[in-house]
Scaffold this active site. Structure first.
Site, PDB file in Angstrom:
ATOM      1  N   HIS A  82       0.813  -1.215   0.000  1.00  0.00           N
ATOM      2  CA  HIS A  82       0.000   0.000   0.000  1.00  0.00           C
ATOM      3  C   HIS A  82       0.846   1.263   0.000  1.00  0.00           C
ATOM      4  O   HIS A  82       0.394   2.313  -0.465  1.00  0.00           O
ATOM      5  CB  HIS A  82      -0.933   0.024   1.211  1.00  0.00           C
ATOM      6  CG  HIS A  82      -2.045  -0.978   1.119  1.00  0.00           C
ATOM      7  ND1 HIS A  82      -1.913  -2.278   1.524  1.00  0.00           N
ATOM      8  CD2 HIS A  82      -3.318  -0.861   0.654  1.00  0.00           C
ATOM      9  CE1 HIS A  82      -3.050  -2.927   1.313  1.00  0.00           C
ATOM     10  NE2 HIS A  82      -3.917  -2.092   0.786  1.00  0.00           N
ATOM     11  N   GLY A  83       2.040   1.198   0.538  1.00  0.00           N
ATOM     12  CA  GLY A  83       2.850   2.416   0.539  1.00  0.00           C
ATOM     13  C   GLY A  83       4.121   2.246   1.331  1.00  0.00           C
ATOM     14  O   GLY A  83       4.278   1.302   2.108  1.00  0.00           O
TER      15      GLY A  83
END
Lengths: 294, 460
Positions: free
Chosen positions: B317-318
């Site tokens: 996701h990041g």
């Protein structure tokens, strides 16, 4: 292609849509006092400030400023006739620019809070309101329902004369703002604001001159800070630059007479209700004195 | 051009109009590829060459892997993971604002490129392509246009659902207007826009108070409420996007996988991951968990595999510690419940206490999942921990933020009703309420839409 049963589905769907949209369009045109929900975000609060300015009856006196002056509720001005267009999260420049761009609606007096000049004209807000927006005429059924419920719940929050008196009769409150003020002071003592304040002050001067040329009286006032914040670099630089930009002999400043020892701030900069009532009263008197003198 | 813009509606209408013109039926795939390139280019024109490079690179490795899978499939996967790692995690090591990074202008240019929208999704499509098509020997190589369409098909390009190559590629055939399930597509599209515009965007105005430093003015009880509201918001936002994607794909004759199945009624964390972002969890299970050995390698290795998969799922996701923390937290949930799951399921079957026990299990899973979302909302781990702290110790402020319960209830209600209403009730109702309900949803999403915000999953 669309089959027969699908076509029936779409007809039912389409007719219902048409009916619902018609209801939402027609209702505000038939019933004028549909409750509006209080704004819940800064953007909404800012929009509401100007929707009120353009939709409610015009007033002689308009206040422009930042969140500091936003605390001065119109009901705090005993003589009435005041429209407060101070913008939480904004500056006086945006309101002045919008008022200047809407010649159909001119107040007699504009009182400018001069504390915050680092925020320039909010272009998004200016574009939205520069030509006096019309009312949002579509019913928001669920939000209006919630607004009705909220208006019943919040009835006690109106500031009529009796409530103002009862607030004033209370002793001045004490708030633990030392930590918040220490953090704010670190920020406000950074030597980085000079250029932005110069820019803001120059824009202010240009807007003031344009409005004065159209016959509007402009007065300046400073919202009071807690003493430590008053001595911060930001506050001192703002006062100094305003003095230089507007030059000596600037008689736009209002002389305010209020008991400073009675004022309290619930954070590093914003007055509590009791203090805002005291300050509004002084501001009201000072503006009216200057209006009658001119 | 985002799904909620008028430009997108016009764009889709034009493409749909051209797509079914009989004279152009041999060029349907090419038309969708061009439309998808235009769609992506209109958002990030500078990164369009990167997208094309990623697709062509994958196609190149696919061609080689069809001849020698053992060598070229891993190389192709490494190529894609390299792209993902470079663009997603480079800012952990380099500051894009610094005036000079190296002496070479080309390297500086690459370093300064922003995160390409949808890279996490199209890289997973690429890997699926390399694995699925080379699984069986003598697989026929798909055309370049088909590969492009599978990877960049505009409804799913930016945020999925992540479609497996073996499910999508067989669908690439001539399409006819008479085969389009208009009612079904319309229902998906209306549901999607309703959940995005009415639910997610309105809830977003309240959950903004979870951001730093605004949450410092939010009292303890309101912080709990905001956690629940954000849980509903992120569901409505992503369910909304996925539904619009599924509906749009149906209009063009493609069926994308369902991405959500009422996740907040899950009675266990394992069940939650079969209901939430199903296409991602399926992808991770197929291409990561099972190759690691899954649950066939003993208890300790199974737990380890779960932690690895969920940790990497979080980092997908990041590039922030809080995403890793979120993934590991879910890994811990899965590990902690695994030994007792069969016991819990046994208790759930008890005729007397079963329903109450099930409700309690749902509440517990919902509470844990919702608390974990705080790491999504506040990617700075210090802010997230500070927010948690304030949930248990009330703040002292004379001017606390006001969160209106009435609005919270109104905007959360669709998610609650959707999860708690008897399943398929609308479809089976003899009163035929369905078209009226969708009409009401349409009206509400126009007259009561919240302020426009981008889809939460766009940032991934």
């Amino acid at each position: 292609m669309v089959k027969a049963d699908s076509a029936v589905w779409f007809v039912k769907y389409g007719v219902t849509c048409a009916l619902l949209f018609t209801c939402c369009w027609a209702t505000p045109r038939v019933f004028k006092d549909i409750p509006q929900f209080p704004p819940t975000t800064t953007d909404e609060q800012q929009a509401v400030v100007f929707e009120r300015y353009f939709q409610l009856p015009a007033q002689d006196i308009v206040l422009v400023g930042s969140s500091l002056a936003f605390r001065l509720k119109e009901q705090f001005f005993e003589h009435g006739g005041v429209r407060n267009t101070a913008l939480p999260g904004g500056s006086p420049l945006t309101a002045l620019a919008i008022i200047e761009a809407s010649p159909a609606l001119r107040p007699r007096v504009i009182a400018v809070e001069s504390n915050i000049l680092t925020r320039g004209i909010d272009d998004k807000l200016f574009q939205k309101f520069k030509d006096a927006t019309r009312r949002d005429d579509t019913l928001r059924p669920l939000r209006s329902l919630a607004a009705y419920y909220q208006s019943v719940q919040d009835d006690a929050l109106t500031y009529d004369a009796a409530r103002r008196r009862s607030i004033l009769e209370r002793p001045a409150a004490t708030y633990d703002i030392e930590l918040g003020m220490a953090n704010a002071l670190v920020e406000w003592n950074r030597p980085i604001y000079g250029e932005e304040i110069w820019k803001g002050a120059s824009t202010l001067k240009s807007l003031v001159e344009k409005l004065e040329a159209q016959g509007v009286k402009i007065f300046f006032f400073d919202m009071p800070y807690p003493p430590k914040m008053n001595d911060s670099g930001y506050a001192a630089t703002t006062r100094e630059i305003l003095g230089q930009v507007f030059g000596p002999g600037n008689d736009r400043w209002l002389k305010l007479d209020y008991p400073a020892s009675e004022l309290r701030w619930f954070d590093a900069a914003h007055l509590d209700d009791r203090s805002a009532i005291i300050f509004s009263s002084a501001l009201d008197d000072a503006i009216r004195k200057r209006m009658t003198a001119n | 051009v985002t799904f909620t813009s008028l430009q997108f509606v016009a764009f889709t209408t034009i493409i749909f109009g051209i797509y079914y013109i009989p004279a152009l039926k041999d060029f349907q795939v090419q038309l969708l590829v061009l439309a998808s390139l235009f769609f992506y280019g209109s958002g990030q024109p500078s990164l369009l060459p990167l997208l094309v490079f990623a697709v062509l690179g994958t196609y190149f490795f696919l061609t080689l892997a069809l001849q020698n899978r053992a060598v070229w499939t891993p190389v192709g996967i490494a190529f894609n993971l390299g792209l993902l790692a470079f663009f997603k995690y480079k800012f952990l090591f380099f500051d894009a604002a610094s005036p000079e990074m190296s002496d070479v202008a080309a390297i500086d240019f690459l370093m300064r490129l922003p995160l390409p929208i949808g890279i996490s999704f199209f890289v997973f499509h690429n890997i699926s392509l390399l694995v699925d098509l080379t699984k069986r020997p003598l697989q026929k190589r798909p055309s370049v246009a088909s590969v492009f369409l599978y990877i960049i098909f505009f409804p799913q390009l930016v945020s999925g659902p992540i479609t497996r190559a073996e499910n999508f590629l067989p669908q690439i055939q001539p399409k006819f207007l008479s085969d389009v399930p208009f009612v079904e597509a319309t229902k998906w599209i209306i549901s999607g826009y309703f959940f995005k515009l009415f639910v997610a965007n309105n809830l977003n105005q309240m959950t903004t108070y979870m951001d730093y430093p605004l949450y410092e003015t939010v009292r303890s009880a309101d912080r709990w409420l905001l956690v629940v509201l954000y849980s509903y918001q992120i569901y409505a936002d992503f369910f909304g996007y996925s539904s619009i994607a599924i509906g749009l794909a149906l209009l063009f004759g493609y069926r994308l996988p369902i991405n959500f199945n009422l996740p907040y009624i899950s009675r266990s964390f394992a069940e939650f991951w079969t209901r939430w972002h199903i296409s991602l969890s399926t992808w991770l299970r197929t291409y990561l968990y099972i190759p690691l050995g899954g649950n066939r390698v003993g208890r300790a290795r199974t737990y380890c595999n779960l932690m690895i998969v969920m940790g990497l799922g979080g980092l997908w996701h990041g590039a922030a510690f809080s995403y890793l923390a979120w993934g590991l937290l879910h890994g811990l949930f899965l590990v902690a419940e695994r030994p007792i799951l069969s016991g819990l399921d046994g208790l759930s079957k008890n005729r007397m206490m079963g329903p109450i026990f099930n409700a309690l299990r749902m509440l517990l899973v919902f509470a844990c999942v919702s608390l974990a979302w705080v790491f999504f909302k506040l990617p700075n781990i210090d802010h997230a921990l500070s927010f948690f702290e304030g949930m248990f110790a009330d703040i002292q402020t004379a001017n606390p933020a006001r969160i209106y319960r009435s609005l919270a209830l109104i905007y959360a209600m669709p998610v609650i009703l959707q999860h708690l209403m008897p399943r398929d009730w609308l479809e089976k109702s003899r009163l035929g309420l369905e078209p009226y309900l969708y009409a009401a949803m349409t009206a509400l999403m126009f007259v009561e839409a919240g302020a426009d915000t981008s889809f939460i999953y766009f940032q991934f």
